[in-house]
Design a protein around this motif. Structure first.
Motif, short mmCIF file in Angstrom:
data_model
loop_
_atom_site.label_atom_id
_atom_site.label_comp_id
_atom_site.label_asym_id
_atom_site.label_seq_id
_atom_site.Cartn_x
_atom_site.Cartn_y
_atom_site.Cartn_z
N VAL A 32 39.85 -30.28 -19.02
CA VAL A 32 39.54 -30.89 -17.71
C VAL A 32 40.74 -31.69 -17.20
O VAL A 32 41.05 -31.67 -15.99
CB VAL A 32 38.28 -31.78 -17.83
N THR A 33 41.42 -32.37 -18.10
CA THR A 33 42.60 -33.15 -17.70
C THR A 33 43.68 -32.23 -17.13
O THR A 33 44.30 -32.53 -16.09
CB THR A 33 43.16 -33.92 -18.91
N GLY A 137 23.84 -22.84 -5.20
CA GLY A 137 25.14 -22.57 -5.83
C GLY A 137 25.20 -21.16 -6.41
O GLY A 137 24.27 -20.37 -6.28
N THR A 138 26.30 -20.85 -7.05
CA THR A 138 26.52 -19.52 -7.63
C THR A 138 26.78 -19.65 -9.12
O THR A 138 27.64 -20.42 -9.55
CB THR A 138 27.72 -18.83 -6.95
N LEU A 139 26.01 -18.88 -9.89
CA LEU A 139 26.13 -18.90 -11.35
C LEU A 139 26.78 -17.61 -11.82
O LEU A 139 26.28 -16.52 -11.52
CB LEU A 139 24.75 -19.07 -11.99
N VAL A 140 27.88 -17.72 -12.55
CA VAL A 140 28.56 -16.55 -13.09
C VAL A 140 27.97 -16.23 -14.46
O VAL A 140 27.75 -17.13 -15.28
CB VAL A 140 30.08 -16.80 -13.22
N LYS A 141 27.70 -14.94 -14.67
CA LYS A 141 27.06 -14.51 -15.93
C LYS A 141 27.98 -14.77 -17.12
O LYS A 141 29.19 -14.51 -17.07
CB LYS A 141 26.74 -13.02 -15.84
N ARG A 154 37.42 -22.72 -27.00
CA ARG A 154 37.98 -23.66 -26.02
C ARG A 154 39.50 -23.69 -26.11
O ARG A 154 40.18 -23.97 -25.12
CB ARG A 154 37.41 -25.06 -26.26
N ALA A 155 40.02 -23.41 -27.29
CA ALA A 155 41.47 -23.41 -27.45
C ALA A 155 42.11 -22.35 -26.54
O ALA A 155 43.17 -22.60 -25.95
CB ALA A 155 41.84 -23.15 -28.91
N ALA A 156 41.46 -21.19 -26.42
CA ALA A 156 42.01 -20.14 -25.56
C ALA A 156 41.99 -20.58 -24.10
O ALA A 156 42.96 -20.35 -23.35
CB ALA A 156 41.21 -18.86 -25.74
N PHE A 157 40.89 -21.23 -23.69
CA PHE A 157 40.84 -21.78 -22.32
C PHE A 157 41.95 -22.82 -22.14
O PHE A 157 42.58 -22.90 -21.09
CB PHE A 157 39.48 -22.42 -22.05
N THR A 224 35.75 -22.28 -12.03
CA THR A 224 34.64 -21.33 -12.05
C THR A 224 34.58 -20.57 -13.37
O THR A 224 33.50 -20.40 -13.95
CB THR A 224 34.79 -20.33 -10.89
N GLN A 225 35.73 -20.12 -13.86
CA GLN A 225 35.74 -19.34 -15.11
C GLN A 225 35.40 -20.20 -16.32
O GLN A 225 34.85 -19.69 -17.30
CB GLN A 225 37.12 -18.71 -15.31
N TYR A 226 35.66 -21.48 -16.23
CA TYR A 226 35.41 -22.37 -17.37
C TYR A 226 33.96 -22.84 -17.39
O TYR A 226 33.29 -22.80 -18.42
CB TYR A 226 36.36 -23.56 -17.32
N PHE A 227 33.46 -23.28 -16.24
CA PHE A 227 32.09 -23.83 -16.17
C PHE A 227 31.07 -22.79 -15.74
O PHE A 227 29.86 -23.03 -15.84
CB PHE A 227 32.06 -25.03 -15.23
N LEU A 228 31.51 -21.65 -15.20
CA LEU A 228 30.65 -20.53 -14.81
C LEU A 228 29.60 -20.93 -13.76
O LEU A 228 28.54 -20.33 -13.67
CB LEU A 228 29.95 -19.93 -16.04
N PHE A 229 29.90 -21.96 -13.00
CA PHE A 229 28.98 -22.37 -11.93
C PHE A 229 29.77 -23.13 -10.88
O PHE A 229 30.70 -23.88 -11.19
CB PHE A 229 27.87 -23.28 -12.49
N VAL A 230 29.36 -22.94 -9.65
CA VAL A 230 29.98 -23.70 -8.57
C VAL A 230 28.95 -23.90 -7.46
O VAL A 230 28.13 -23.02 -7.18
CB VAL A 230 31.24 -22.97 -8.03
N ASP A 231 28.93 -25.08 -6.87
CA ASP A 231 28.12 -25.31 -5.67
C ASP A 231 28.98 -26.07 -4.66
O ASP A 231 30.14 -26.42 -4.94
CB ASP A 231 26.81 -26.04 -6.00
#
Length: 325
Positions: A32-33, A137-141, A154-157, A224-231
């Protein structure tokens, strides 16, 4: 070349962190930082080097975040090209806003307020438009495969967002050393004088706006790719605009490392405040405000300026003493 060496050294040190830190909580904090640092670097290109203080960088963050989500969920587009499309559309939005504001001659507080208004308009549209999921909002599968830009660990992210931050540092470094960067700084210092010397100030500011928007949109795509949700509140809310401008101001506005240093300090203090006072609503904003007041009051060049001052007082005299024997 010293600055380039410093960038390589810092990125190499940060890349080694997941090799010694296994805690998902710590890695999540660092991800996040770095996300905030990336958005801050986007703001820094326009506000730090160009002196155009935007209050609405959420417009680009949200465009990147929503574009990535909508292309995947509504149209079945693979996440990798969706990610690239989010950056491109964010840059395009930056180009449109820049063309409208700079050609109208807006500067200073007028420019800041207009950018804030654009972000707010986009938030309202996103909160009612069916394609964005409106208020839901939009939820990514969830699909943990590299092919769809979702990683098992998480290391890869962390390494992925670090690569984006490294690229943004190199872009800032290249701008500092380029003729375009010299024009941009000239606009920041005295736009009328730069124009009198033959600099096409509108084109320079527009170029900075597009680069700035693209970098900030990349942070939205990653969100979006990390949290898989956006509003609409997350994407176009004022919080992201505030964090994007606070990190370079606190770290060192108009410097390569300022946004990264500022993000580490701001996020670190925010987490420390949560541990002390709990997750109270608005607590992080209070912390950000206090830090901002202290930085502006005591070190206007940000923490980078504080480091430079300390080095001038302690390191250089030591070198002179060593040379003099």
């Amino acid at each position: 070349m010293k600055r380039l060496g410093a960038i390589i050294l810092v990125i190499a040190a940060l890349a080694a962190v997941p090799l010694v830190v296994q805690s998902n909580t710590t890695l999540n904090f660092l991800v996040v930082t770095l996300l905030v640092a990336l958005a801050g670097q986007g703001w820094n290109i326009l506000g730090g080097y160009g002196g155009q203080y935007s209050f609405g960088h959420a417009a680009f963050f949200g465009t990147g975040a929503y574009t990535t989500a909508i292309l995947q969920v509504r149209y079945g587009v693979n996440a990798w090209p969706a990610f690239a499309a989010g950056i491109a559309l964010g840059a395009a939005v930056g180009g449109v806003i820049g063309a409208l504001t700079f050609r109208a001659g807006l500067r200073g507080s007028y420019f800041a307020l207009v950018t804030l208004a654009f972000a707010e308009v986009l938030r309202i549209i996103a909160s009612v438009a069916p394609i964005t999921g409106a208020g839901v909002g939009t939820l990514v599968k969830l699909d943990l495969r590299v092919e769809v830009l979702q990683f098992q660990s998480r290391a890869a992210f962390y390494w992925f967002i670090l690569a984006l931050v490294a690229l943004s540092l190199l872009i800032a470094y290249a701008i500092e050393r380029s003729r375009f960067g010299a024009y941009l700084i000239a606009v920041r210092e005295n736009e009328d004088a730069a124009k009198a010397l033959g600099v096409n100030t509108t084109r320079v500011k527009l170029g900075a706006m597009i680069i700035s928007a693209a970098i900030t949109a990349a942070s939205g795509c990653f969100y979006t790719q990390y949290f898989l949700f956006v509003d609409s509140g997350i994407a176009y809310g004022a919080r992201m605009s505030i964090e994007a401008l606070l990190t370079p101001i606190i770290g060192g506005v108009g410097t390569v490392f300022g946004p990264l240093l500022g993000a580490l300090v701001v996020q670190g203090l925010g987490e420390a405040a949560k541990h002390v006072a709990g997750d109270a609503p608005g607590l992080s904003l209070i912390v950000y405000g206090c830090v901002l007041v202290l930085v502006i009051g005591f070190t206007p060049r940000g923490l980078i300026g504080l480091v430079d001052t300390a080095r001038r007082y302690f390191v250089r005299p030591a070198k002179r003493e060593a040379v003099n024997g």
